[in-house]
Scaffold this motif. Structure first.
Motif, mmCIF file in Angstrom:
data_model
loop_
_atom_site.group_PDB
_atom_site.id
_atom_site.type_symbol
_atom_site.label_atom_id
_atom_site.label_comp_id
_atom_site.label_asym_id
_atom_site.label_seq_id
_atom_site.Cartn_x
_atom_site.Cartn_y
_atom_site.Cartn_z
ATOM 1 N N GLY A 148 0.786 -1.306 0.218
ATOM 2 C CA GLY A 148 -0.010 -0.015 0.133
ATOM 3 C C GLY A 148 0.721 1.181 -0.005
ATOM 4 N N ALA A 149 1.931 1.118 0.871
ATOM 5 C CA ALA A 149 2.952 2.583 0.864
ATOM 6 C C ALA A 149 3.595 2.602 -0.525
ATOM 7 C CB ALA A 149 4.019 2.214 2.014
ATOM 8 N N ILE A 150 4.092 1.703 -1.159
ATOM 9 C CA ILE A 150 4.610 2.033 -2.482
ATOM 10 C C ILE A 150 3.676 2.453 -3.631
ATOM 11 C CG2 ILE A 150 4.316 -0.185 -3.679
ATOM 12 C CD1 ILE A 150 6.891 -0.053 -4.774
ATOM 13 N N TYR A 151 2.172 1.890 -3.508
ATOM 14 C CA TYR A 151 1.331 2.514 -4.452
ATOM 15 C C TYR A 151 1.083 3.901 -4.160
ATOM 16 C CZ TYR A 151 -3.234 4.534 -5.699
ATOM 17 O OH TYR A 151 -4.224 5.376 -6.063
ATOM 18 N N LEU A 152 1.018 4.400 -2.795
ATOM 19 C CA LEU A 152 0.769 5.839 -2.597
ATOM 20 C C LEU A 152 2.118 6.689 -2.953
ATOM 21 C CD1 LEU A 152 -1.221 7.364 -0.765
ATOM 22 C CD2 LEU A 152 0.317 7.192 1.317
ATOM 23 N N ALA A 153 3.345 6.039 -2.800
ATOM 24 C CA ALA A 153 4.506 6.804 -3.247
ATOM 25 C C ALA A 153 4.435 6.807 -4.828
ATOM 26 C CB ALA A 153 5.770 6.341 -2.850
ATOM 27 N N HIS B 213 -1.524 7.547 -10.513
ATOM 28 C CA HIS B 213 -2.260 6.371 -10.159
ATOM 29 C C HIS B 213 -1.803 5.076 -10.742
ATOM 30 C CE1 HIS B 213 -5.509 3.581 -9.006
ATOM 31 N NE2 HIS B 213 -5.603 3.515 -10.436
ATOM 32 N N ARG B 214 -1.510 5.247 -11.990
ATOM 33 C CA ARG B 214 -1.123 3.812 -12.906
ATOM 34 C C ARG B 214 0.256 3.501 -12.572
ATOM 35 N NH1 ARG B 214 -2.116 5.818 -17.630
ATOM 36 N NH2 ARG B 214 -0.237 6.872 -18.026
ATOM 37 N N ILE B 215 1.241 4.431 -12.465
ATOM 38 C CA ILE B 215 2.561 4.099 -11.753
ATOM 39 C C ILE B 215 2.338 3.365 -10.245
ATOM 40 C CG2 ILE B 215 4.845 4.894 -11.048
ATOM 41 C CD1 ILE B 215 4.801 4.671 -13.814
#
Length: 590
Positions: free
Chosen positions: A102-107, A114-116
């Protein structure tokens, strides 16, 4: 409203939900069983956590070369619920690993899009490095989570407005400050954050207040650790001094050569050869394989291209790509400057930026192909998902499946994994716990208990076992008892101290230390049960003074084990040498 219209707001989040579920499955599947063993470092963390529960908190735990405290406090919470078990320790790591997705999605979303963010979470979810370290209890697993979350909150604070902006800035400062309580290489975050803060402060006056809030809160959070480190520099820096290539004993008088080899091996770890240590990795498996490895290097090239584009070109995204490259480079330094490069614990801070760069590479590569019409979707009227999205999903899926096959097949099934994670100690602890639960008096070879934190953590009643040695074998207790010895040293006096009783011999598993070239038997357990005097005559007498009193056959509960033969012997005097017994089973006259 049609079903498709209702589904539309959910579709962008569906891939992320699938990734989180799949990533959780890889990290939680049989977490109490695989990988085998409980390494001494894991056990030390557990003992520190038990100490916290017993009223001994600390900022920095100095035992076993020292360790920062955040992970220990997480373990204490788990142990308070699940007890002193391997699953309490390793489940904590698994949950930290899942949270990091979840943290890497947020980063990724905060720095790029959002895609990255979704692609980066997918890459990390299926990266063997992170899966493996999420399933063992090393404090290093907390560094990617806390550092990534702190940097993501800082990036979001710089984009936000009003009170939300200040709240995010405070949160970023708290979390970035907590990073320094995670792992030895955490201080390498300081120059990265300081450089970014100075650049933003000088170039963007509107963001100066946010930068000052983040800096102030971060420093306040760091203060207890900084004070402790300044008061105890010898303890805080002890481990770094033991492994640094700056030490002549390690660089062998050739510091430039040692540095060059460290840089070469570290850069090669991504797609050529990774960590050789079985506790961290399927030995020598690179970080990325196949298409994901190509995507990583495409991402590095794309970031460098954006960084060094001519002044007239668009500068959009330049700062984020530059920060990502610096983030990666800074956290590769700890393994470049230490022995055994590449070392996946020392380089753990580079894991998240590496996965973000792989996501950038997937997007850049597929965008390049799309611009040239190579990914056109001829079925777009019926299939709303474009081929680039399908290709990206396939890259992530193939990488994750390769990790699944390698981890649950090649890694945990390889005996070396159990050897390097000291699986013999969990077996020994289970034997002692079983003996104590059955009321056996336990005598334990002191050599097996010496410097064995796994026993101390896993055997709550270890103080009820009597430690013995060849020089002082002790007296066997009356009733049922067990004698557990190290067979790799002379043990005749301990064997001679066995009681006159029915004794079963159990062989412990094989073991092999890091520097051993051959395996060894980890322990032998003699389980003795008192036999009441029957007055019966022996069935056979032998010249060495041994008498056979009984022979029984038994079909065990596991058919594969065949027929078990139980022989009851008595020796009139100590046996000076081992004897070999041959059993002939006569059935139906044959």
């Amino acid at each position: 409203m049609s079903f498709r219209a209702r589904l539309q707001p959910v579709l962008p989040w569906l891939p992320l939900a699938i990734i989180l579920v799949a990533g959780a499955g890889l990290r939680l599947d049989r977490i109490g069983e695989l990988p085998p063993g409980l390494y001494r470092d894991e056990a030390w963390y557990g003992l520190d956590a038990v100490g916290v529960l017993n009223g001994h908190p600390a900022v920095y735990f100095a035992a076993n070369n020292g360790r920062e405290g955040l992970f220990v406090y997480l373990l204490a919470a788990a142990i308070s619920v699940l007890g002193q078990t391997p699953v309490a320790l390793r489940l904590t790591s698994a949950l930290v690993g899942i949270a990091t997705l979840g943290a890497i999605y947020l980063a990724g979303r905060a720095f790029f899009s959002h895609r990255i963010g979704v692609l980066a979470a997918g890459v990390l979810a299926g990266t063997f490095w992170h899966v493996a370290l999420s399933r063992v209890a090393y404090r290093a697993i907390t560094l990617p989570l806390i550092a990534t979350l702190g940097l993501a909150l800082a990036a979001l604070a710089l984009r936000a407005t009003g009170r939300r902006r200040q709240a995010l800035a405070v949160g970023a400062g708290v979390v970035i400050g907590l990073t320094f309580y995670t792992y030895t290489s955490a201080p390498f975050l300081a120059p990265l954050v300081l450089l970014a803060a100075v650049v933003i402060f000088l170039r963007r006056p509107a963001d100066r207040r946010v930068i000052l809030i983040i800096a102030g809160v971060t420093l306040a959070m760091m203060l207890p650790m900084a004070i402790w480190a300044l008061r105890h520099p010898d303890l805080y820096l002890a481990r770094a001094g033991q492994v640094s290539i700056l030490v002549p004993e390690i660089n062998k008088g050739d510091l430039p050569g040692a540095l060059l080899r460290g840089v070469e091996k570290t850069l090669g770890m991504f797609t050529l050869a990774g960590d050789r240590i079985w506790r961290h990795n399927l030995s020598l498996r690179p970080v990325f394989e196949g298409l994901t490895g190509s995507a990583f290097w495409i991402g590095v090239a794309a970031a460098l291209w954006r960084l060094f584009r001519p002044p007239g070109a668009s500068q959009a995204g330049r700062g984020a790509h530059a920060f990502l490259l610096l983030w990666l480079g800074v956290f590769l330094v700890p393994t470049m400057l230490a022995e055994d490069a590449p070392h996946f614990l020392r380089a753990i801070g580079a894991l998240v930026p590496a996965c973000l760069l792989a996501a950038v590479g997937i997007e850049a590569g597929l965008a390049f192909l799309s611009r040239r019409g190579l990914l056109a979707n001829p079925f777009r009227r019926w299939v709303p998902v474009g081929l680039p999205a399908v290709a990206a999903a396939a890259i992530v899926l193939l990488g994750g499946n390769a990790t699944r096959l390698d981890y649950f097949g090649n890694y945990v099934a390889n005996p070396m994994t159990g050897y390097w994670l000291e699986a013999q100690n969990t077996a020994l602890a289970a034997q002692i716990n079983s003996d104590l639960a059955l009321g056996r008096g336990v005598r334990l070879d002191a050599r097996l208990a010496d410097n064995n934190p796994a026993l101390r953590f896993l055997v709550a009643g270890l103080d009820r076992a009597v430690l013995v040695s060849e020089g002082s074998p002790g007296t066997a207790p009356s009733g049922s008892s067990s004698l557990i010895v190290d067979p790799n040293h002379p043990i005749p006096r301990m064997q001679a101290s066995l009681p006159i009783a029915r004794t079963r011999v159990l062989l412990g598993p094989l073991a092999q230390n890091d520097l051993d070239t051959v395996t060894r038997r980890s322990y032998v357990a003699f389980l003795s049960e008192a036999v009441p005097e029957s007055g019966a005559a022996p069935r056979a007498m032998f010249a060495n003074g041994a008498a056979l009193y009984g022979a029984d056959l038994r079909s065990p509960s596991i058919p594969e084990r065949g027929i078990e033969v139980s022989l009851t012997w008595r020796a009139e005097k100590p046996m000076l040498a081992d004897d070999v017994v041959f059993v002939h089973w006569i059935r139906a006259g044959r």
